[in-house]
Scaffold this active site. Structure first.
Site, PDB file in Angstrom:
ATOM      1  N   CYS A  74       0.876  -1.172   0.000  1.00 13.20           N
ATOM      2  CA  CYS A  74       0.000   0.000   0.000  1.00 13.20           C
ATOM      3  C   CYS A  74       0.913   1.221   0.000  1.00 13.20           C
ATOM      4  O   CYS A  74       1.709   1.396   0.918  1.00 13.20           O
ATOM      5  CB  CYS A  74      -0.867  -0.013   1.257  1.00 13.20           C
ATOM      6  SG  CYS A  74      -1.796   1.501   1.519  1.00 13.20           S
ATOM      7  N   CYS A 181      -0.841   3.928  -6.511  1.00 15.66           N
ATOM      8  CA  CYS A 181      -1.675   3.248  -5.507  1.00 15.66           C
ATOM      9  C   CYS A 181      -1.856   1.830  -6.022  1.00 15.66           C
ATOM     10  O   CYS A 181      -2.056   1.627  -7.232  1.00 15.66           O
ATOM     11  CB  CYS A 181      -3.023   3.959  -5.398  1.00 15.66           C
ATOM     12  SG  CYS A 181      -4.295   3.025  -4.512  1.00 15.66           S
TER      13      CYS A 181
HETATM   14  N1  DGL Z   1      -3.935   0.720  -1.969  1.00 14.17           N
HETATM   15  C1  DGL Z   1      -3.548   1.823  -1.190  1.00 14.17           C
HETATM   16  C2  DGL Z   1      -2.345   2.539  -1.792  1.00 14.17           C
HETATM   17  O1  DGL Z   1      -1.576   1.917  -2.485  1.00 14.17           O
HETATM   18  C3  DGL Z   1      -4.489   2.853  -0.691  1.00 14.17           C
HETATM   19  C4  DGL Z   1      -5.917   2.767  -0.789  1.00 14.17           C
HETATM   20  C5  DGL Z   1      -6.588   3.514   0.353  1.00 14.17           C
HETATM   21  O2  DGL Z   1      -6.766   4.719   0.282  1.00 14.17           O
HETATM   22  O3  DGL Z   1      -6.888   2.826   1.301  1.00 14.17           O
HETATM   23  O4  DGL Z   1      -2.129   3.698  -1.548  1.00 14.17           O
END
Ligand code: DGL
Length: 259
Positions: A74, A181
């Site tokens: 993430c 993301c």
């Molecule tokens: N998948 C997450 C990232 O790579 C974030 C998604 C969220 O905002 O929870 O930033």
């Protein structure tokens, strides 16, 4: 720490599946434990303190699950909590994804570039240091508030509407798109519908190679057949089903699935 330990991987939801796919390509014999924190999703709008606390709990939990390595899949969590977690857990290797902005510098520096990421990532100190270092001076930053959430829900119509509104003005004006993301590689087609043909930059393949190197150096590579376990912080069965469906669709090949 032993060879048969698992590779723990976590995200605020199922977006980290795009990282998982790359890990499985280069390390097919490993056992993986994927933790989806849907209870606290989205991370993109949370404060640094909140994210550190959530990630700290997840890391402790993954250590209890016998993980030999931890992958922060993430970007938001990496930007806000990776340094803190590495300091707090010096004995465990923590590998963290980040927006592939350096790749633009290395391969397509002269091209106009869109960076799509959560608000949290774009405003973070870590990302801003990266931007300062590799700035191509033709970069547009797009904080995509709420996009990961829409991808999590999987409603394509809503995603298309959102993308038109937020990046429609860049149609045929950018050539590079940094997917900052881990949810966004799942909607490359939808992004190209709005922008036209672009080159995508995703940090996950390099992260996977880096992780493999670490395991090799530490003599921690596992042999034999690997498996994937999945856990959602709310225990949502639909998340689990969707995770494995997506994993299969995007090229995961694992047959044996547990939990
Ligand atoms: N998948 C997450 C990232 O790579 C974030 C998604 C969220 O905002 O929870 O930033």
């Amino acid at each position: 720490m032993n060879k048969n330990g698992k590779i723990g991987i976590f995200d605020s939801g199922i977006g980290g599946v795009t990282v998982m796919r790359e890990l499985m390509k280069v390390l097919p014999k490993e056992n993986y434990y994927y933790y989806s924190d849907s209870k606290n999703n989205p991370y993109g709008d949370k404060t640094e303190e909140e994210i550190k606390k959530l990630c700290d709990n997840i890391v402790q939990y993954l250590i209890q699950q016998d993980c030999k390595m931890i992958v922060i899949a993430c970007n938001t969590a990496s930007a806000k909590a990776a340094t803190f977690l590495r300091q707090k857990y010096p004995k465990i290797n923590i590998v963290a994804i980040e927006p592939a902005y350096k790749m633009v510098y290395d391969y397509a520096y002269d091209k106009p570039t869109l960076v799509m990421a959560t608000k949290g990532t774009i405003e973070s100190e870590k990302f801003n240091l990266l931007l300062e270092k590799y700035d191509n001076h033709k970069t547009f930053l797009i904080p995509c508030v709420g996009l990961a959430d829409r991808i999590e829900k999987g409603d394509l119509e809503q995603i298309n509407e959102y993308l038109k509104a937020i990046i429609g003005n860049y149609k045929n004006k950018v050539e590079n798109v940094v997917l900052g993301c881990t949810h966004y590689p799942l909607i490359e087609q939808e992004i190209e519908k709005v922008l036209g043909k672009v080159n995508f930059f995703n940090g996950a393949p390099n992260l996977a190679k880096h992780l493999k190197t670490i395991l090799e150096q530490k003599n921690l590579l596992k042999d034999g057949e690997g498996k994937v376990e999945f856990e959602d912080s709310q225990g949502l069965l639909e998340k689990k089903i969707r995770f494995f469906e997506i994993l299969e669709n995007i090229g995961g090949t694992r047959s044996e699935i547990q939990k």
